[in-house]
Design a protein around this motif. Structure first.
Motif, PDB file in Angstrom:
ATOM      1  N   GLU A 180      -2.767  -4.538   2.388  1.00  6.81           N
ATOM      2  CA  GLU A 180      -2.418  -4.515   0.798  1.00  6.81           C
ATOM      3  C   GLU A 180      -1.686  -3.728   0.420  1.00  6.81           C
ATOM      4  O   GLU A 180      -1.749  -3.656  -1.031  1.00  6.81           O
ATOM      5  CB  GLU A 180      -3.470  -4.831   0.615  1.00  6.81           C
ATOM      6  N   THR A 232      -9.022  -1.116  -4.931  1.00 11.78           N
ATOM      7  CA  THR A 232      -8.693  -1.885  -4.368  1.00 11.78           C
ATOM      8  C   THR A 232      -8.938  -1.691  -2.813  1.00 11.78           C
ATOM      9  O   THR A 232      -9.062  -2.406  -1.829  1.00 11.78           O
ATOM     10  CB  THR A 232      -7.617  -2.673  -4.068  1.00 11.78           C
ATOM     11  N   GLY A 233      -9.197  -0.635  -1.743  1.00 16.77           N
ATOM     12  CA  GLY A 233      -9.264  -0.377  -1.112  1.00 16.77           C
ATOM     13  C   GLY A 233      -8.442  -0.125   0.507  1.00 16.77           C
ATOM     14  O   GLY A 233      -7.267   0.389   0.191  1.00 16.77           O
ATOM     15  N   LEU A 277      -4.532 -11.167   0.830  1.00 11.60           N
ATOM     16  CA  LEU A 277      -4.587  -9.832   0.973  1.00 11.60           C
ATOM     17  C   LEU A 277      -3.076 -10.223  -0.083  1.00 11.60           C
ATOM     18  O   LEU A 277      -2.381  -9.471   0.787  1.00 11.60           O
ATOM     19  CB  LEU A 277      -4.160  -9.562   2.421  1.00 11.60           C
ATOM     20  N   ASP A 317      -6.793  -1.257   3.083  1.00  8.18           N
ATOM     21  CA  ASP A 317      -6.572  -2.571   4.527  1.00  8.18           C
ATOM     22  C   ASP A 317      -5.056  -2.194   3.511  1.00  8.18           C
ATOM     23  O   ASP A 317      -4.287  -2.480   3.085  1.00  8.18           O
ATOM     24  CB  ASP A 317      -6.915  -4.838   3.528  1.00  8.18           C
ATOM     25  N   ASN A 366     -11.133  -4.172   3.632  1.00  9.90           N
ATOM     26  CA  ASN A 366     -10.426  -3.017   3.077  1.00  9.90           C
ATOM     27  C   ASN A 366     -11.095  -1.860   2.574  1.00  9.90           C
ATOM     28  O   ASN A 366     -11.005  -0.971   2.252  1.00  9.90           O
ATOM     29  CB  ASN A 366     -10.007  -3.625   1.309  1.00  9.90           C
ATOM     30  N   THR A 424      -2.126   3.621  -2.332  1.00  8.73           N
ATOM     31  CA  THR A 424      -1.388   2.778  -2.307  1.00  8.73           C
ATOM     32  C   THR A 424      -0.117   3.101  -2.686  1.00  8.73           C
ATOM     33  O   THR A 424       0.353   1.315  -2.149  1.00  8.73           O
ATOM     34  CB  THR A 424      -2.169   1.935  -3.249  1.00  8.73           C
TER      35      THR A 424
END
Length: 564
Positions: free
Chosen positions: A62, A56-57, A144, A59, A216, A11
Motif C-alpha cells: 500500500e 494507514t500502517g 490493499l 504494508d 500493515n 507513505t
C-alpha cells in the motif's frame, strides 16, 4: 498543504496523485554514505520528528514510496534501490536484493533477476523469489489499495489480475523457476523497469505471515531494522534486525541502534525543536518538514544554525494545465499568450523566495538529470511580457482580452493570487475557483469535470523522463472519467510511437537524452505553462552526522544518518 507534507515520512503519497510536487539543482550535504566511516558510526538512538500520522500502517503493498521511501527503506529491501550517495549520482539505480539491476531481453519486455545468497528476514527465514512474487501479487488486491499503477499496466495479464486472494491466485507473467530467480514478462518495452523494481511492491512478503489488511501493523522486515512498537498516529520505534548483514547490503549503513519516530507533530513544533536542538532533539531529524521561512532567514546571521541546513531536490514541476478540448485553450495562440504573460518571479516569491523555489520554462526540471533540456519558446522574462500576450490574444480574436476561470487547490491561494495579478496586466481576467483540497484531484483529473484551466503539480516516481512525461502527454494514458493526468487530453500517434521507441532503450543516459528531446519537442505546443520547481531545505539536530538529501525524494537519506 505543500508538496513537502504530501510526500510525507513513509507513505510518500507520490507523483501520480495529482497535486504532488518538489525541485531543481544539485543537493548539498555534509557527507555521502560512500565517504562515511561505517565502522565507527554504530550506536545511539536517532530521533525523527514528523507531521505524518501514518494511521494507514506500513504494508509494502500500500505504500507509494519512490526510491524506497524514508522509513520503508529501513524495513524493506527490494530487487533494486537508489545509490546511497549525495548529489547527482544518487539518481542511479543499483542492486539491492538482486545481484544486478536486471537482465533485459526481447526489446526490454523480459526482465530477469537473481537473488544474492544469504538473505534473511528478521525472523531468520530465508528470502526467496517466491516471496517477491507473492508480495507483488498481493499489491493487485482491491483490499490493499494505494500502490502505483505501473505493474498493472506493464505486466502481461496485469490489467485483469485481482490479487492472490481470489479464485485465480497466480499472475503467470511473473515466473520463479527457482528460489533465486525471478522473471517478469511485460506486454510492452520498458527500459525503466530497474527503477520500478525499487518500489516497495517489490519487497518480499512470506505468504505464511500475510494477515491481509492487518499486515500493515507488523510487516516482516527484510531490511536492517524491524518494528519494536507501533502506535499509529503517535509513535514508531525501530530496532535492529539481527539477521540483516552488511555483506549483502551496501546501500544502508544502519548506524543507530534504535530509531524513535514521533508522529503527528505540527510543522511549527518540529522546526522549533530542531532549531533549539535541546536534549534528545540534538539527535533528531525530520523526514517530512522543510525549515520555515523565519528560521531560514535567521540562519543567514547564525553560522551554527546555517551549518545544520541541508538542501536538495525531488524532480517536480508546478504548472498551469490547459484543457485543449475546451475554448479558448483549443487555440494555440491563446495558450502562447498565457505563456508570455506569466510572472514567474511573483510565483517564486509566493513560495518564499529563490531559496525555496526556482522558476521553470521547461516541463522537465533540472533535477531530473540528463532528461532536462533547457528551452524557452515563449520568453516572458523575469516578470512577464504582457504586450506580447495582448498581441497574440488579438490575433486569436480577443482584442479586448478575455475572462477565464482558474481552478486551484484551496491550500495554494498564494500562487493563484500571483497569477491573477500577472495576467491582469495582459488583459486577462482570472476568476479564481478554489476547490477543497480533499476534492481537488477528483475534480481536475476527471475528464467530465476537468476545468479549462487549472493549477497543478507533477513529480517523478523515479529520476527519469519516463514517469515525468508519459502520464502527462501520452494519449493512450487518457482515462475517461477519474484518474486522468493528461490534462491537455493530448493525443498524437507520432508522439506515442516516440515514447515506445524510447522505452526500448536500456542505456540510462541515452534514454534520458531522448526524453529530453521529446520534452523540448512537445514544449513548442504550449500545452502547459511551467511555473516553478520547489527547493527542499531541511534542518537537523546538532548531534546528527552524515546528512544528505537524496535525489529521488528530496529528503534525508535516513539509512545513512548517524548520531554522535
Amino acid at each position: 498543504m505543500s508538496r513537502r507534507i504530501r510526500l510525507a515520512a513513509f507513505t510518500g503519497i507520490a507523483a501520480l496523485i495529482g497535486s504532488l510536487a518538489a525541485a531543481c539543482g544539485s543537493s548539498s550535504s555534509t557527507a555521502s554514505a560512500a565517504a562515511f566511516d561505517a565502522a565507527t558510526c554504530a550506536g545511539g538512538t536517532l530521533q525523527v520528528l514528523d507531521q505524518a500520522t501514518e494511521d494507514t500502517g506500513l504494508d509494502p503493498a500500500e505504500l507509494y514510496t519512490s526510491g524506497g521511501g524514508a522509513i520503508p527503506r529501513l524495513l524493506f529491501r527490494t530487487l533494486t534501490t537508489r545509490d546511497s550517495v549525495a548529489g547527482d549520482n544518487g539518481r542511479t539505480v543499483v542492486p539491492d536484493l538482486a545481484t544486478d539491476t536486471g537482465e533485459s531481453s526481447d526489446n526490454a519486455t523480459v526482465w530477469t533477476y537473481h537473488l544474492k545468497s544469504g538473505l534473511k528476514y528478521a525472523n531468520g527465514q530465508p528470502i526467496t523469489t517466491a516471496d517477491i512474487k507473492y508480495g507483488i501479487e498481493r499489491s493487485f488486491s482491491s483490499q490493499l489499495a494505494g500502490s502505483p499503477p505501473y505493474l498493472r499496466d506493464w505486466l502481461i495479464g496485469g490489467s485483469a489480475y485481482q490479487g492472490p486472494y481470489g479464485s485465480n491466485p497466480d499472475l503467470a507473467s511473473i515466473a520463479t523457476p527457482d528460489t533465486n530467480t525471478i522473471v517478469f514478462h511485460l506486454r510492452k518495452s520498458e527500459g525503466d523497469f530497474p527503477y520500478l523494481a525499487a518500489e516497495t511492491q517489490f519487497a518480499p512478503v512470506p505468504k505464511a505471515s500475510d494477515t491481509g489488511k492487518n499486515y500493515n501493523a507488523a510487516p516482516v522486515s527484510s531490511g536492517p531494522y524491524t518494528i519494536k512498537t507501533f502506535n499509529k498516529g503517535k509513535n514508531l520505534v525501530l530496532t535492529r534486525n539481527t539477521y540483516w548483514s552488511k555483506t549483502t547490503d551496501t546501500q544502508r549503513l544502519a548506524c543507530p541502534d534504535t530509531i524513535d519516530i514521533s508522529l503527528g507533530l505540527s510543522s511549527t513544533v518540529i522546526d522549533q525543536r530542531l532549531a533549539a536542538s535541546v536534549g534528545q532533539d540534538a539527535d533528531a531529524i525530520t523526514t517530512d518538514t522543510d525549515v520555515d521561512a523565519a528560521t531560514l532567514a535567521r540562519s543567514s546571521a547564525q553560522p551554527a544554525l546555517k551549518s545544520r541546513l541541508t538542501s536538495g531536490n525531488f524532480p517536480d514541476t508546478t504548472y498551469l494545465a490547459f484543457n485543449t478540448k475546451k475554448a479558448p485553450f483549443d487555440n494555440q495562440s491563446v495558450r502562447e499568450a498565457f505563456s508570455y504573460a506569466v510572472d514567474r518571479t511573483a510565483l517564486v516569491n509566493a513560495q518564499g523566495g529563490s531559496q525555496l523555489a526556482t522558476a521553470l520554462t521547461t516541463f522537465t526540471p533540472p533535477s531530473i538529470g540528463a532528461a532536462y533540456h533547457p528551452y524557452d519558446y515563449f520568453p516572458a522574462g523575469a516578470t512577464g511580457d504582457p504586450a506580447k500576450a495582448k498581441q497574440l490574444l488579438a490575433q486569436a480574436g480577443y482584442p479586448n482580452g478575455l475572462t477565464v476561470q482558474l481552478a486551484y487547490d484551496n491550500n495554494d491561494p498564494q500562487d493563484a493570487a500571483a497569477l491573477q495579478q500577472a495576467y491582469a496586466k495582459a488583459g486577462i481576467t482570472l476568476k479564481l475557483d478554489p476547490i477543497d483540497d480533499s476534492n481537488y484531484q477528483s475534480v481536475v483529473t476527471n475528464t467530465t469535470t476537468e476545468p479549462a484551466l487549472s493549477l497543478f503539480s507533477w513529480g517523478a516516481d523515479w529520476p527519469s523522463g519516463a514517469p515525468f512525461l508519459t502520464p502527462i502527454f501520452d494519449g493512450r494514458d487518457i482515462v475517461q472519467g477519474g484518474g486522468n493526468f493528461n490534462l491537455a487530453q493530448y493525443d498524437d500517434k507520432a508522439v506515442e510511437a516516440q515514447i515506445d521507441q524510447i522505452n526500448q532503450i536500456t542505456d540510462y543516459t541515452k534514454a534520458q537524452q531522448a526524453w529530453g528531446d521529446l520534452d523540448a519537442q512537445i514544449g513548442k505546443l504550449a500545452l502547459t505553462v511551467p511555473l516553478y520547481t520547489a527547493n527542499d531545505v531541511v534542518l537537523h539536530g546538532t548531534a546528527v552526522k552524515n546528512t544528505y538529501v537524496d535525489q529521488w525524494r528530496g529528503w534525508y537519506d535516513i539509512s545513512s544518518v548517524s548520531v554522535k
